[in-house]
Scaffold this motif. Structure first.
Motif, PDB file in Angstrom:
ATOM      1  N   ILE A  16      -2.379  -2.838   8.605  1.00  0.00           N
ATOM      2  CA  ILE A  16      -2.386  -2.057   7.356  1.00  0.00           C
ATOM      3  C   ILE A  16      -2.698  -0.593   7.670  1.00  0.00           C
ATOM      4  CG2 ILE A  16      -3.634  -1.688   5.188  1.00  0.00           C
ATOM      5  CD1 ILE A  16      -3.787  -4.619   4.780  1.00  0.00           C
ATOM      6  N   TYR A  17      -3.725  -0.389   8.519  1.00  0.00           N
ATOM      7  CA  TYR A  17      -4.123   0.988   8.817  1.00  0.00           C
ATOM      8  C   TYR A  17      -3.059   1.719   9.635  1.00  0.00           C
ATOM      9  CZ  TYR A  17      -8.317  -0.336   6.551  1.00  0.00           C
ATOM     10  OH  TYR A  17      -9.185  -0.756   5.581  1.00  0.00           O
ATOM     11  N   LEU A  70     -11.028  -4.382   9.127  1.00  0.00           N
ATOM     12  CA  LEU A  70      -9.925  -4.978   8.351  1.00  0.00           C
ATOM     13  C   LEU A  70      -8.651  -5.022   9.203  1.00  0.00           C
ATOM     14  CD1 LEU A  70     -10.585  -3.565   4.760  1.00  0.00           C
ATOM     15  CD2 LEU A  70     -11.300  -5.748   5.723  1.00  0.00           C
ATOM     16  N   GLN A 122      -5.838   7.726   1.220  1.00  0.00           N
ATOM     17  CA  GLN A 122      -6.033   6.735   2.278  1.00  0.00           C
ATOM     18  C   GLN A 122      -5.841   7.323   3.675  1.00  0.00           C
ATOM     19  OE1 GLN A 122      -3.619   3.219   0.764  1.00  0.00           O
ATOM     20  NE2 GLN A 122      -5.668   2.391   1.013  1.00  0.00           N
ATOM     21  N   SER A 131       0.813  -1.227   0.000  1.00  0.00           N
ATOM     22  CA  SER A 131       0.000   0.000   0.000  1.00  0.00           C
ATOM     23  C   SER A 131       0.844   1.273   0.000  1.00  0.00           C
ATOM     24  CB  SER A 131      -0.905   0.032   1.236  1.00  0.00           C
ATOM     25  OG  SER A 131      -1.711  -1.108   1.291  1.00  0.00           O
ATOM     26  N   HIS A 173      -0.674  -1.230  -6.844  1.00  0.00           N
ATOM     27  CA  HIS A 173      -1.412  -1.017  -5.597  1.00  0.00           C
ATOM     28  C   HIS A 173      -2.904  -1.071  -5.890  1.00  0.00           C
ATOM     29  CE1 HIS A 173      -2.493   1.714  -1.948  1.00  0.00           C
ATOM     30  NE2 HIS A 173      -2.915   0.475  -1.811  1.00  0.00           N
ATOM     31  N   PRO A 174      -3.510  -2.238  -5.615  1.00  0.00           N
ATOM     32  CA  PRO A 174      -4.970  -2.312  -5.779  1.00  0.00           C
ATOM     33  C   PRO A 174      -5.628  -1.485  -4.687  1.00  0.00           C
ATOM     34  CG  PRO A 174      -4.028  -4.483  -5.187  1.00  0.00           C
ATOM     35  CD  PRO A 174      -2.926  -3.480  -5.069  1.00  0.00           C
ATOM     36  N   MET A 175      -6.516  -0.580  -5.072  1.00  0.00           N
ATOM     37  CA  MET A 175      -7.146   0.315  -4.094  1.00  0.00           C
ATOM     38  C   MET A 175      -8.386  -0.353  -3.501  1.00  0.00           C
ATOM     39  SD  MET A 175      -5.097   2.742  -3.984  1.00  0.00           S
ATOM     40  CE  MET A 175      -6.077   3.775  -2.920  1.00  0.00           C
ATOM     41  N   THR A 176      -8.236  -1.603  -3.183  1.00  0.00           N
ATOM     42  CA  THR A 176      -9.343  -2.371  -2.617  1.00  0.00           C
ATOM     43  C   THR A 176      -8.787  -3.570  -1.874  1.00  0.00           C
ATOM     44  OG1 THR A 176     -11.253  -3.765  -3.189  1.00  0.00           O
ATOM     45  CG2 THR A 176      -9.524  -3.616  -4.827  1.00  0.00           C
ATOM     46  N   ALA A 177      -9.532  -4.012  -0.882  1.00  0.00           N
ATOM     47  CA  ALA A 177      -9.238  -5.318  -0.284  1.00  0.00           C
ATOM     48  C   ALA A 177      -9.522  -6.362  -1.367  1.00  0.00           C
ATOM     49  CB  ALA A 177     -10.134  -5.530   0.926  1.00  0.00           C
ATOM     50  N   ARG A 227     -15.810  -0.336   8.346  1.00  0.00           N
ATOM     51  CA  ARG A 227     -14.973  -1.101   7.412  1.00  0.00           C
ATOM     52  C   ARG A 227     -13.497  -1.031   7.840  1.00  0.00           C
ATOM     53  NH1 ARG A 227     -15.033  -4.941   3.336  1.00  0.00           N
ATOM     54  NH2 ARG A 227     -13.344  -4.527   1.919  1.00  0.00           N
ATOM     55  N   ILE A 280      -0.277   2.624   7.116  1.00  0.00           N
ATOM     56  CA  ILE A 280      -0.672   3.686   6.179  1.00  0.00           C
ATOM     57  C   ILE A 280      -0.472   5.058   6.843  1.00  0.00           C
ATOM     58  CG2 ILE A 280      -2.724   4.740   5.097  1.00  0.00           C
ATOM     59  CD1 ILE A 280      -3.489   1.869   4.186  1.00  0.00           C
TER      60      ILE A 280
END
Ligand SMILES: NC(=O)C1=CN([C@@H]2O[C@H](COP(=O)(O)OP(=O)(O)OC[C@H]3O[C@@H](n4cnc5c(N)ncnc54)[C@H](O)[C@@H]3O)[C@@H](O)[C@H]2O)C=CC1
Ligand SMILES: O=C(O)C(=O)Cc1ccc(O)cc1
Length: 370
Positions: free
Chosen positions: A218-219, A214, A166, A89, A109-113, A210, A222
């Motif tokens: 990751i959060y 998750l 993000q 990410s 970087h896929p902007m989705t899970a 959401r 970021i």
């Protein structure tokens, strides 16, 4: 470079690693190796480096530069002429680490899970083409197979963008979640607040939920792993502090300043973005309103042919059941299903007969009804 390269996924037991293995095997028909300390049955790093043409890092953000460095060392030059990819990410540090190899390098970087669908159809993917030559056509074939919506940037620009796209969104929703938590005692928690919702509140609460559902690592990364985030947070805080100051001041001058700022932001957005955003919001508002319909059914049509939806609707028509709304989306297996809302006062017996007929004739699978 071969047309059907062997793929190796580093982090193969993770959320994205598992999705990507399924994608490469089923959609692209490729051989996939994978290493993950979380899966003792996975291949060894040495097997990956020995046998794979394409190496893809799907490892935790914070560890990725180090993991890549480890693979550069172990590979010892064997990677020349191969392709290394990552889906981290944050892009700058992993890209720099991959560029220390002799491989061709691209960051995705896929902007989705990982979606429940088999491809990234309709989802944004950022592509950082760092060092590409002979692998360019194959990378294009991969992007075509993924069916994403692509936007191109170098790693630095990607990370600057992500501080907004993000980190800012997550930070403001985490702050909202914190405030809601603090208010819970006095007002009775989200359960008590939700009946008073606006569409905006419902959407913001859904975004916060959401984020909180998750992977927290990751959060965390970021926010903490992107050097552009601290500056963004300063600005976010300055905006909120100014608003608080104006509200506390409370006089006409403060209100005038508020209006001025409001107008300024409106100009910064631009007329087209305001119109499009407002329209997108309205459409989501209608969707949310439809989703609270008391009587509904979710139906999958197994026969993907022209006329099958009409045949389904005809059953409702024959039983005198009127539709209020109809939306389509995807099942976890990636199949289209329809969520049909029925008008208030729908006869439960007529609806039940219609649904039994739909299931019994094999016209549709009734996934859910209420
Ligand atoms: N899950 C998501 O929503 C998204 C994730 N990403 C990116 O994808 C990457 C992976 O994310 P997730 O799959 O969600 O994380 P995850 O935590 O589910 O999976 C990561 C996997 O890497 C493994 N791992 C750790 N160290 C390793 C090593 N040295 N060698 C091999 N494997 C190792 C872990 O055991 C774990 O199974 C991250 O960089 C993340 O930023 C990107 C977009 C969305
Ligand atoms: O789908 C969602 O809710 C996300 O926003 C997940 C997500 C997490 C990390 C990324 O880098 C991209 C997307």
């Amino acid at each position: 470079m071969t047309a059907a390269p062997t793929i190796a996924i580093v982090g193969s037991a993770g959320t994205y690693g598992r999705w990507l293995r399924g994608f490469f095997e089923r959609r692209m028909g490729l051989r996939v190796l994978g290493h993950d300390p979380g899966d003792p049955a996975s291949d060894t790093p040495e097997a990956l480096l020995e046998q794979a043409d394409v190496l893809l890092f799907a490892t935790p953000i914070r560890q990725t530069p180090q993991v890549v460095g480890d693979y550069v060392r172990r590979s010892g030059g064997r990677e020349a002429g191969r392709l290394w990819l990552d889906i981290t990410s944050i892009k700058q540090a992993p890209t720099e680490a991959m560029l220390r190899s002799r491989a061709e390098v691209a960051g995705l970087h896929p902007m989705t899970a990982p979606p429940k669908a088999p491809t990234l159809k309709g989802r944004v993917v950022v592509v950082c083409e760092s060092r590409l030559d002979r692998w360019r056509p194959w990378l294009q074939a991969l992007l075509d197979a993924l069916e994403g919506e692509y936007v191109y940037a170098d790693a630095e620009r990607h990370d600057r963008m992500m501080a907004l796209v993000q980190a800012m969104v997550h930070a403001s929703h985490l702050a909202q979640a914190g405030v809601l938590g603090e208010y819970a005692g006095g007002l009775g928690g989200l359960d008590a607040i939700m009946p008073f919702r606006s569409a905006s509140f419902e959407l913001d609460a859904a975004i916060a939920a959401r984020i909180l559902s998750l992977n927290p690592a990751i959060y965390e990364e970021i926010q903490f792993g992107n050097p552009h985030v601290a500056g963004m947070l300063d600005r976010l805080l300055a905006q909120l502090s100014e608003l608080r100051g104006l509200v506390r001041q409370g006089d006409d001058a403060a209100r005038a300043r508020f209006r001025e700022r409001f107008l300024h932001s409106r100009e910064a957005f631009g007329a087209q973005a305001l119109e499009e955003g407002s329209y997108a919001y309205e459409r989501v508002g209608y969707l949310l309103a439809d989703l609270v319909t008391r009587r509904y059914a979710s139906v999958h049509l197994p026969e993907d042919r022209a006329g099958s939806l009409r045949a389904l609707l005809h059953v409702f028509e024959r039983h005198g059941v009127s539709l209020e709304s109809i939306h389509s989306s995807r099942t976890p297996a990636g199949e289209v299903h329809f969520r049909i809302g029925f008008v208030r006062g729908t006869e439960p017996a007529a609806l039940s007969t219609a649904l039994t007929e739909i299931a019994g004739t094999g016209l549709g699978h009734v996934l859910e009804a209420g």
